[in-house]
Design an enzyme around this catalytic site. Sequence first.
Site, PDB file in Angstrom:
ATOM      1  N   MET A 132       0.768  -1.107   0.008  1.00 34.96           N
ATOM      2  CA  MET A 132       0.080   0.121  -0.088  1.00 34.96           C
ATOM      3  C   MET A 132       0.995   1.491  -0.053  1.00 34.96           C
ATOM      4  O   MET A 132       1.938   1.451   0.730  1.00 34.96           O
ATOM      5  CB  MET A 132      -0.974  -0.039   1.179  1.00 34.96           C
ATOM      6  CG  MET A 132      -1.751   1.070   1.223  1.00 34.96           C
ATOM      7  SD  MET A 132      -3.232   0.808   2.641  1.00 34.96           S
ATOM      8  CE  MET A 132      -2.271   0.935   4.109  1.00 34.96           C
ATOM      9  N   GLU A 133       0.588   2.389  -0.822  1.00 36.07           N
ATOM     10  CA  GLU A 133       1.711   3.155  -1.243  1.00 36.07           C
ATOM     11  C   GLU A 133       1.270   4.602  -0.399  1.00 36.07           C
ATOM     12  O   GLU A 133       0.958   5.648  -0.817  1.00 36.07           O
ATOM     13  CB  GLU A 133       1.543   3.707  -2.588  1.00 36.07           C
ATOM     14  CG  GLU A 133       0.221   4.275  -3.119  1.00 36.07           C
ATOM     15  CD  GLU A 133      -0.926   3.294  -3.472  1.00 36.07           C
ATOM     16  OE1 GLU A 133      -1.931   3.844  -4.001  1.00 36.07           O
ATOM     17  OE2 GLU A 133      -0.881   2.192  -3.132  1.00 36.07           O
ATOM     18  N   ASN A 134       1.219   4.468   0.963  1.00 37.72           N
ATOM     19  CA  ASN A 134       0.968   5.663   1.669  1.00 37.72           C
ATOM     20  C   ASN A 134       2.282   6.704   1.297  1.00 37.72           C
ATOM     21  O   ASN A 134       3.488   6.348   1.172  1.00 37.72           O
ATOM     22  CB  ASN A 134       1.059   5.453   3.268  1.00 37.72           C
ATOM     23  CG  ASN A 134       0.248   4.484   3.627  1.00 37.72           C
ATOM     24  OD1 ASN A 134      -0.795   4.142   3.020  1.00 37.72           O
ATOM     25  ND2 ASN A 134       0.755   3.199   4.303  1.00 37.72           N
ATOM     26  N   HIS A 191       6.392  -0.658  -8.257  1.00 34.56           N
ATOM     27  CA  HIS A 191       4.779  -0.204  -8.494  1.00 34.56           C
ATOM     28  C   HIS A 191       4.606   0.753  -7.495  1.00 34.56           C
ATOM     29  O   HIS A 191       4.016   1.649  -7.635  1.00 34.56           O
ATOM     30  CB  HIS A 191       3.893  -1.593  -8.342  1.00 34.56           C
ATOM     31  CG  HIS A 191       2.658  -1.218  -8.463  1.00 34.56           C
ATOM     32  ND1 HIS A 191       1.729  -1.520  -9.788  1.00 34.56           N
ATOM     33  CD2 HIS A 191       1.531  -0.737  -7.722  1.00 34.56           C
ATOM     34  CE1 HIS A 191       0.616  -1.162  -9.461  1.00 34.56           C
ATOM     35  NE2 HIS A 191       0.521  -0.512  -8.360  1.00 34.56           N
ATOM     36  N   GLU A 192       4.838   0.320  -6.206  1.00 34.62           N
ATOM     37  CA  GLU A 192       4.674   1.331  -5.109  1.00 34.62           C
ATOM     38  C   GLU A 192       5.331   2.735  -5.397  1.00 34.62           C
ATOM     39  O   GLU A 192       4.940   3.538  -4.890  1.00 34.62           O
ATOM     40  CB  GLU A 192       4.934   0.671  -3.806  1.00 34.62           C
ATOM     41  CG  GLU A 192       3.933  -0.711  -3.482  1.00 34.62           C
ATOM     42  CD  GLU A 192       2.634  -0.525  -3.849  1.00 34.62           C
ATOM     43  OE1 GLU A 192       1.844   0.274  -3.607  1.00 34.62           O
ATOM     44  OE2 GLU A 192       2.099  -1.470  -4.409  1.00 34.62           O
TER      45      GLU A 192
END
Length: 406
Positions: A23-25, A57-58
């Site tokens: 998850m890209e926070n 990707h992130e």
Amino acid sequence: MHRIYDLDRFGIVCIEDFNAGAMENKGLTTYNVSCILAHKDSSTDGRFKHVNSVIGHEYFHNWSGNRVTLRDWFEITLKEGFTNLREQLFSEHCYSETVERISEVNFLKSYQFPEDSSPLAHSIRPETIESVDNLYTVTVYEKGAEVIRMMKTILGDELFVKGTDHYFSKFDGKAVTSEDFREALSEASGIDLSQFRVWYEQKGTPSLEVVKNYYCKEKNAYIIVVKQIVPEQDNEKKMPYPIPIKFNLVGVESKKDLVPKSEEILLLKDFEQEFVIKGINENGVLSFLRDFSAPVSVKDFLSKEEILHLFKYDSNLYQKWEAVQRVFRDEIIRAYKSKAKQVTLEEDTKKCLECLVDTVDDYEYLAMALSLPTFQMRIRRVLTEMLEQTLSPGVREIAASCQIKL
């Protein structure tokens, strides 16, 4: 599409029981340990590649998702499809471009195509959902990436980078829509991409049929007539998709590509269209949809002799792989029909395989080319053959279990 990371530190946290891959926070990306840890003594090459692609990707989400974000949840394919494409291009740069492309296509055909032909079919930008979780599908991610890849194919690398740079600069710090993205590409390139809205609004996998393809010696031209079949839509008038078709002609006598690279893209914009390829001085075999330039299915139109010709002489390695897979599928079908206990390759196929091994030195590619088609691809082809003879309850039951719409 090189973008500078704007923070001094790229923060990472790993969680063993995280219920997603990552998850890209902003400033602190969360990873499941399975997507970030690998060891040379115990992990496969595939595991290392997976870690590399997930981290990429992130990281790419910093721009395509965070600094330029979405107006609403329905636009999630802009964030995920675009970033998925950036991840794919990154992996193609790090490893074998052809092998990575084949892997992407295999995944798309094995998982997204069945979704498109099932009751769960939806456009890459659905208009209604029951919950946000319903937006995290292979259609939104994988097909979404393919749609943007098609725009890249039409624009070319230079104009596509110019367009994405313009997009990031224009909308930095803003919440946007897919229309904003397409318009930014058009503004920077001068090429109209408005018809691509059809890919965002219609569901299902379109199929292509090569109605005619022949050499006209009197005109020194090759004529190709292509028709697209659009799946039924929900109470809406069907519209033709814009479909870029990478192609070439492999000379029957010269065994070489007959079309210059600058001219090897046909843009299908109507339900049926004729293309006249001028300046062709000999007959050739049509190498169609090179590099899988659009997420479509193609009705078989080549003879076995023509397929073997591409197998031997096509300069495009993706097309060579596709030819190998088609030959393998046909051999499996032949064995099935004759109720043979094992598949025995015919002599001309063996010679082509020997030629492939002798002329290609990419061992990863060879390993993939010499592998049998995936189970999903084999079972779909077998079912197609069976359906020509019967629609018994047993066949319907098998088709339903494989998410194949009859």
